[in-house]
Write an enzyme that holds these catalytic residues in place. Structure first.
Site, PDB file in Angstrom:
ATOM      1  N   HIS A 190      -2.832  -3.916  -6.441  1.00  0.00           N
ATOM      2  CA  HIS A 190      -3.221  -3.418  -5.119  1.00  0.00           C
ATOM      3  C   HIS A 190      -4.714  -3.616  -4.880  1.00  0.00           C
ATOM      4  O   HIS A 190      -5.551  -2.945  -5.480  1.00  0.00           O
ATOM      5  CB  HIS A 190      -2.849  -1.928  -5.011  1.00  0.00           C
ATOM      6  CG  HIS A 190      -3.097  -1.346  -3.660  1.00  0.00           C
ATOM      7  ND1 HIS A 190      -3.824  -0.211  -3.451  1.00  0.00           N
ATOM      8  CD2 HIS A 190      -2.725  -1.779  -2.425  1.00  0.00           C
ATOM      9  CE1 HIS A 190      -3.876   0.053  -2.158  1.00  0.00           C
ATOM     10  NE2 HIS A 190      -3.228  -0.885  -1.515  1.00  0.00           N
ATOM     11  N   ASN A 208      -5.995   5.501  -1.893  1.00  0.00           N
ATOM     12  CA  ASN A 208      -5.555   5.877  -0.547  1.00  0.00           C
ATOM     13  C   ASN A 208      -5.117   7.333  -0.477  1.00  0.00           C
ATOM     14  O   ASN A 208      -5.260   7.979   0.559  1.00  0.00           O
ATOM     15  CB  ASN A 208      -4.424   4.962  -0.074  1.00  0.00           C
ATOM     16  CG  ASN A 208      -4.964   3.589   0.288  1.00  0.00           C
ATOM     17  OD1 ASN A 208      -6.176   3.404   0.387  1.00  0.00           O
ATOM     18  ND2 ASN A 208      -4.082   2.625   0.459  1.00  0.00           N
ATOM     19  N   GLU A 258      -6.155  -1.639  -8.058  1.00  0.00           N
ATOM     20  CA  GLU A 258      -5.242  -0.744  -8.774  1.00  0.00           C
ATOM     21  C   GLU A 258      -4.089  -1.569  -9.343  1.00  0.00           C
ATOM     22  O   GLU A 258      -3.474  -2.365  -8.624  1.00  0.00           O
ATOM     23  CB  GLU A 258      -4.705   0.327  -7.818  1.00  0.00           C
ATOM     24  CG  GLU A 258      -5.791   1.318  -7.406  1.00  0.00           C
ATOM     25  CD  GLU A 258      -5.356   2.287  -6.310  1.00  0.00           C
ATOM     26  OE1 GLU A 258      -5.739   3.456  -6.368  1.00  0.00           O
ATOM     27  OE2 GLU A 258      -4.643   1.847  -5.374  1.00  0.00           O
ATOM     28  N   SER A 316       0.826  -1.206   0.000  1.00  0.00           N
ATOM     29  CA  SER A 316       0.000   0.000   0.000  1.00  0.00           C
ATOM     30  C   SER A 316       0.856   1.250   0.000  1.00  0.00           C
ATOM     31  O   SER A 316       0.451   2.275  -0.527  1.00  0.00           O
ATOM     32  CB  SER A 316      -0.848   0.058   1.273  1.00  0.00           C
ATOM     33  OG  SER A 316      -1.843  -0.890   1.237  1.00  0.00           O
TER      34      SER A 316
END
Ligand code: NAI
Length: 671
Positions: free
Chosen positions: A446, A496, A458, A425
């Protein structure tokens, strides 16, 4: 088969048997799937004319396409509607035509194999009988509500009449699909048969015209009551069910469906203009337009990976924790063989137990399928699967040095063309990649937590990532039926990096004395699936602190209350307390305090919530919008539409707005 009557139709084929039975196959020209476009419906009217002239003994309607029965109305045509009048005419066309089908003098039967959605199901409902083919691909649904519209071609009239209003409203308000067996159980289909006997079953039922077994007396009485004296009660219950999920202001369609069933006999054309359930209201609200936009965005994401014929059979996952365990389970569900590696069998066991529960839910208790899927998920503490895998996904602790040495080892053992992916991440892909002899082999894949629920993945391109590796990684994400979003390697990628500042702003509001409940209520009213403070609690306060540092740099100070809570070991949902107290997996909010009664937690009737201060939602959303814009400017994501798609499918951002950048463009602000 004899006495074939070949008419000059582009989309329909009519054959007549000596028995007097007619078969009508839909095979939409130049299309892989059948959709009910204007010309398909116009031709269908012509078919009915021909059949009226020489009525068959019975008619079976089926699809000539392997892709399924009918996927629904033509969404492209629907997207082009430019006035409420045009929308009204579209509804009228199907409503009248299917009423005509329902009134023909000869028995009719829809033979349903594969997808039968929206207008396709409404056509089938206008037939006297339905047979469904028992295959995994057979799915029936009225998903109009997901596009912000109503099933106006007879669905709201015929589905409640056929399966009872409670079950029908449940299907229409959620848009969820049912498989062949459930369709039979609900009474939506007369019969559910295996493919090899489908034609003879259809022939026998259509020609014999034998009505279904009458419902048991109790069920008939219940249906009568629900359609008669208890109608208002059923409608109120359905409205309450809808209101628990969405507000009428943002989502008029589900409430309109209930009204149209309750007060207008399922006929949308009957609702006077100006009524909040009228077609005018529904089509002039931005919601329908925006939900169609979201549908197109989803199609765009689905198209990534189409240029790759990569069909991985074996996936090796390293790290059987929260993420790795679930990634492995999802791959096994999609038919892949999965080897799951961790430091010991004991660490793998909980992931397998969690996967077994997931498989049971997904296979709806079909014990054989559950076993087959579990057989494909192989604990592999020694990591032997790495040498055979087509895709290797690393999901171990977020520690650069450990990841680097793992990848050096994996590269040496992997097949030369295997995809090597990290689920990191917050670490830079480039920092991990230099541990490989060939850094161009590393790609980021991801996932989001919880993996089985969240559709977006992702696909991260590092500075060195090879284009073919990227294509294969994207292809793999499609093969597991997730939505791939290509992003460049940058802190937090897209999702994020927009969620971080949003959650931080929410916590700042709390720091300033606004109640967490108030902040959350403001954002839920805006249309977010969960308030941001509750989201911080769900993600974990420790993770929020770490992510905040990684995104904002070591210098940035997290809110004092966040640090204090972490210091006290109050990490949110996982520890039982964070900004909220958590009971049975649910946040306990002020106003609905629990009381203990006989050992059980019960909720007290909630007090009416205080009004939400003006501008609160906008304030919390502003950093999310700015971060989304920045991701587009920096090229982290390809363009503004893809950024909207990523934020909607990655965070659940209010779909009725069409996405953060879209709603800003339209209104100048997020409301
Ligand atoms: P976790 O702590 O639940 O699981 C990590 C697992 O890796 C543990 O079972 C551990 O025993 C194992 N492990 C550690 N070193 C190993 C090694 N050398 N060989 C084999 N197994 C090893 O961690 P979680 O949350 O699943 O995160 C894993 C990765 O996924 C991290 O890179 C994280 O940044 C990323 N991620 C986490 C998300 C989340 O919400 N938890 C969301 C998206 C990505």
């Amino acid at each position: 088969m004899s006495a074939n009557m070949q008419q000059d139709w582009k989309h329909w084929r009519l054959r007549r048997e000596e028995t007097g039975l007619a078969w009508l196959d839909l095979d939409k020209a130049e299309a892989s799937a059948n959709v009910l476009s204007a010309d398909v419906l116009a031709e269908f009217a012509g078919v009915l004319d021909v059949l009226d002239a020489v009525p068959p003994k019975a008619l079976v309607i089926a699809s000539a396409k392997p892709a399924g029965f009918i996927a629904g109305a033509d969404i492209e045509e629907f997207s082009r509607l430019d006035s409420v009048l045009a929308a009204r005419m579209l509804v009228e066309r199907g409503w009248l035509l299917f009423n005509r089908l329902a009134a023909v003098s000869y028995p009719t039967l829809a033979l349903i194999r594969g997808h039968c959605m929206g207008g396709g199901l409404e056509l089938a409902l206008a037939c006297r009988h339905r047979i469904v083919v028992d295959e995994p691909g057979t799915k029936l649904a009225l998903p109009e509500v997901m596009l912000g519209i109503v099933p106006g071609w007879g669905g709201m009239l015929r589905l409640p009449a056929l399966i009872g209003p409670a079950a029908a409203l449940d299907l229409m308000l959620t848009g969820k699909s049912v498989d062949a067996k459930k369709a039979k159980r609900l009474g939506l289909a007369d019969d559910c048969v295996p493919p090899r006997v489908m034609e003879s079953a259809a022939r026998i039922l259509a020609l014999s015209g034998v009505a279904k077994k009458p419902l048991p007396f109790k069920e008939r009485a219940l249906r009568w009551a629900m359609n008669g004296p208890a109608r208002a009660k059923v409608a109120d219950k359905a409205r309450a069910q809808a209101a628990r999920k969405v507000g009428r202001e943002n989502y008029p369609a589900p409430f309109a469906i209930v009204d149209i069933w309750e007060r207008h006999g399922g006929n949308a054309l009957d609702v006077p203009a100006g009524d909040r359930s009228s077609l005018d209201t529904i089509f002039s609200s931005p919601t329908a337009r925006n939900l169609v936009r979201v549908f197109h965005l989803q199609e765009r994401l689905k198209a990534f990976g189409k240029d790759s014929d990569f069909t991985p059979r074996h996936v090796h996952v390293v790290g059987a924790g929260v993420m790795g365990g679930d990634i492995a389970a999802v791959c096994a569900l999609r038919g892949m063989t999965v080897t799951l590696q961790d430091q010991s069998v004991e660490r793998i066991a909980p992931a397998i137990a969690r996967a077994a529960k997931l498989f049971e839910r997904r296979h709806k208790g079909d014990a054989r399928q559950v076993r087959f899927t579990l057989d494909r998920l192989i604990p592999d503490p020694k990591g032997e699967g790495a040498a055979r895998a087509d895709v290797i996904i690393e999901a171990i602790f977020e520690n650069l040095e450990v990841k680097r040495s793992l990848f050096a080892e994996l590269e040496a053992r992997a097949k030369p063309d295997a995809v090597l992916a990290t689920n990191t991440s917050s670490l830079r892909l480039e920092d991990i990649a230099t541990a490989l002899k060939d850094p161009s082999r590393l790609v980021g894949i991801h996932f989001f937590n919880p993996v089985p629920m969240l559709p977006l993945v992702e696909v991260v391109q590092g500075e060195a990532t090879d284009a073919e590796v990227l294509r294969r990684a994207t292809g793999f994400v499609r093969r597991i039926d997730k939505l791939p979003l290509p992003v460049k390697s940058a802190p937090g990628f897209l999702v994020n990096s927009v969620l971080g500042p949003y959650m931080l702003e929410a916590l700042r509001c709390v720091e300033e004395g606004v109640a967490p409940e108030m902040v959350d209520a403001a954002l839920v009213a805006f249309g977010m699936p969960m308030g941001p403070v509750e989201l911080v609690d769900t993600v974990g306060l420790d993770i929020a602190v770490a992510a905040g540092k990684a995104l904002a740099g070591e210098g940035a100070e997290p809110p004092a209350r966040l640090l204090k809570l972490v210091g006290e070991g109050k990490l949110g949902r996982k520890s039982g307390e964070g900004y909220y107290r958590w009971v049975d997996g649910k946040a306990v909010k002020a106003g609905d305090e629990d009381e203990r009664k006989g050992g059980l937690w019960r909720k007290r009737r909630p007090a009416p919530p205080p009004p939400i201060p003006a501008g609160l939602a906008e304030r919390v959303l502003a950093p999310l919008l700015a971060a989304t814009r920045r991701c587009v400017e920096l090229g982290v994501v390809g363009d503004a539409d893809l950024a909207d798609a990523g934020v909607i499918f990655g965070t659940g951002f209010a779909p009725h707005t069409g996405g953060p950048l879209h709603c800003c463009k339209v209104k100048g602000r997020p409301e």
